[in-house]
Design an enzyme around this catalytic site. Structure first.
Site, PDB file in Angstrom:
ATOM      1  N   ASN A 270      36.405 -33.498  68.364  1.00  0.00           N
ATOM      2  CA  ASN A 270      37.138 -32.261  68.079  1.00  0.00           C
ATOM      3  C   ASN A 270      36.953 -31.331  69.276  1.00  0.00           C
ATOM      4  OD1 ASN A 270      38.222 -29.906  67.153  1.00  0.00           O
ATOM      5  ND2 ASN A 270      36.725 -29.561  65.522  1.00  0.00           N
TER       6      ASN A 270
ATOM      7  N   LYS B 169      38.231 -28.573  69.849  1.00  0.00           N
ATOM      8  CA  LYS B 169      38.333 -27.145  69.500  1.00  0.00           C
ATOM      9  C   LYS B 169      39.260 -26.442  70.518  1.00  0.00           C
ATOM     10  CE  LYS B 169      33.967 -27.582  67.162  1.00  0.00           C
ATOM     11  NZ  LYS B 169      32.721 -26.991  66.721  1.00  0.00           N
TER      12      LYS B 169
ATOM     13  N   HIS C  51      38.334 -27.056  58.619  1.00  0.00           N
ATOM     14  CA  HIS C  51      37.147 -26.923  59.479  1.00  0.00           C
ATOM     15  C   HIS C  51      36.475 -25.573  59.210  1.00  0.00           C
ATOM     16  CE1 HIS C  51      34.585 -26.587  62.987  1.00  0.00           C
ATOM     17  NE2 HIS C  51      34.664 -27.907  63.063  1.00  0.00           N
TER      18      HIS C  51
ATOM     19  N   GLU D 236      35.228 -23.458  61.125  1.00  0.00           N
ATOM     20  CA  GLU D 236      35.622 -22.363  62.013  1.00  0.00           C
ATOM     21  C   GLU D 236      36.927 -21.731  61.558  1.00  0.00           C
ATOM     22  OE1 GLU D 236      35.206 -24.534  65.671  1.00  0.00           O
ATOM     23  OE2 GLU D 236      33.038 -24.490  65.419  1.00  0.00           O
TER      24      GLU D 236
ATOM     25  N   GLU E 103      29.997 -31.295  57.488  1.00  0.00           N
ATOM     26  CA  GLU E 103      29.590 -30.513  58.657  1.00  0.00           C
ATOM     27  C   GLU E 103      28.856 -29.259  58.195  1.00  0.00           C
ATOM     28  OE1 GLU E 103      32.061 -31.435  62.390  1.00  0.00           O
ATOM     29  OE2 GLU E 103      33.054 -29.809  61.344  1.00  0.00           O
TER      30      GLU E 103
ATOM     31  N   GLY F 288      27.252 -26.659  66.796  1.00  0.00           N
ATOM     32  CA  GLY F 288      27.121 -25.985  68.097  1.00  0.00           C
ATOM     33  C   GLY F 288      25.769 -25.335  68.318  1.00  0.00           C
TER      34      GLY F 288
ATOM     35  N   SER G  91      26.217 -30.934  65.985  1.00  0.00           N
ATOM     36  CA  SER G  91      25.256 -31.228  67.061  1.00  0.00           C
ATOM     37  C   SER G  91      24.954 -32.710  67.224  1.00  0.00           C
ATOM     38  CB  SER G  91      23.953 -30.437  66.856  1.00  0.00           C
ATOM     39  OG  SER G  91      24.214 -29.047  66.933  1.00  0.00           O
TER      40      SER G  91
ATOM     41  N   GLY H 122      30.952 -30.314  70.872  1.00  0.00           N
ATOM     42  CA  GLY H 122      30.501 -30.156  72.262  1.00  0.00           C
ATOM     43  C   GLY H 122      30.380 -31.463  73.040  1.00  0.00           C
TER      44      GLY H 122
END
Ligand code: 13P
Length: 260
Positions: A11, A13, A99, A101, A169, A175, A215, A237
């Protein structure tokens, strides 16, 4: 016993900054993958504007294209939204829904249910994200995950379970470098499967992949697969670094090869 070939989704992002950089990253992943046949399903979810350019770079479909979100209406006066037919027209075969976020920016369980309902009328894979904001000692986080899951599952017909993926998640692990322990992940996987069984019956639940995100790095991937018993990963990430991302894919391939 394992039911599924691992699914590894990057992903991206809101990264990288330009279409040129997106193409470069995609090509670097392709190069790092090499020619070896891998028993892993691989997808990346770039920002919307880069999808069609990346479709051109992936003629073999070795790396599937996923979208980071979808709007439930097909067409019309919905400024800023992107529909499923649009995504399909640029080669998207999987969509991330709900998600954290996006939930943090106000997306509700009801909106997620609407998006899921639209998605599961098609043949596109739906990756539904669930996860608690924080963990408490009394286990209330289980009811948070259960509520998110039950609401979204109302939009999934029993006939489409092969295209359903649940991504656990935990928000506190996204992150932050604070990865959930493989034991915690395993317990949550069992809990999610229990709800799926409740909803779709045992045979139905077994068709659904449960993956983990938060992570994930090459250093923790093997333990999360072996002890966490998840069917793959949703990676933020680490998916922006071609070599790290492909290392995780290779770990999943080795795991698939050696386990029964
Ligand atoms: P990180 O891997 O950066 O923690 O992000 C996880 C995530 O949110 C993937 O959707």
């Amino acid at each position: 016993m394992k039911q599924h070939v691992p699914l590894i989704v990057g992903n991206w992002k809101m990264n990288p900054a330009t279409v040129g950089a997106a193409k470069k990253l995609f090509l670097a992943i392709r190069k790092a993958l090499g020619r070896k046949r891998l028993n892993v399903h691989i997808a990346v979810a770039p920002p919307f504007p880069f999808l069609s350019e990346l479709e051109r770079l992936s003629p073999s479909q070795r790396i599937s294209l996923a979208a980071q979100d979808v709007f439930f209406e097909a067409i019309g006066a919905h400024t800023g939204e992107v529909s499923l037919p649009m995504l399909k027209s640029v080669g998207v075969t999987a969509v991330i829904v709900g998600h954290s976020e996006r939930r943090a920016r106000g997306e509700s369980d009801h909106e997620i249910y609407e998006d899921v309902s639209t998605l599961f009328k098609s043949n596109v894979t739906g990756i539904i994200c669930v996860g608690e904001n924080e963990r408490d000692d009394s286990g209330n986080f289980y009811s948070v995950v259960e509520a998110q899951l039950r609401s979204a599952l109302r939009g999934v017909p029993k006939t489409k379970l092969k295209q359903l993926v649940i991504a656990y998640e935990p928000v506190w692990a996204i992150g932050t470098g604070a990865v959930a322990t493989p034991e915690d992940v395993h317990e949550m996987k069992l809990f999610i499967q229990k709800i799926l069984t409740d909803h779709f019956g045992r045979a139905g639940a077994e068709k659904v992949r449960v993956i983990y995100g938060g992570s994930v790095k090459k250093k923790n991937a093997a333990a999360l697969l072996e002890e966490g018993q998840v069917d793959g990963f949703l990676i933020g990430g680490a998916s922006l670094k071609a070599k790290e991302f492909v290392s995780i894919i290779n770990i999943a391939h080795e795991y698939e090869k050696t386990s029964v």
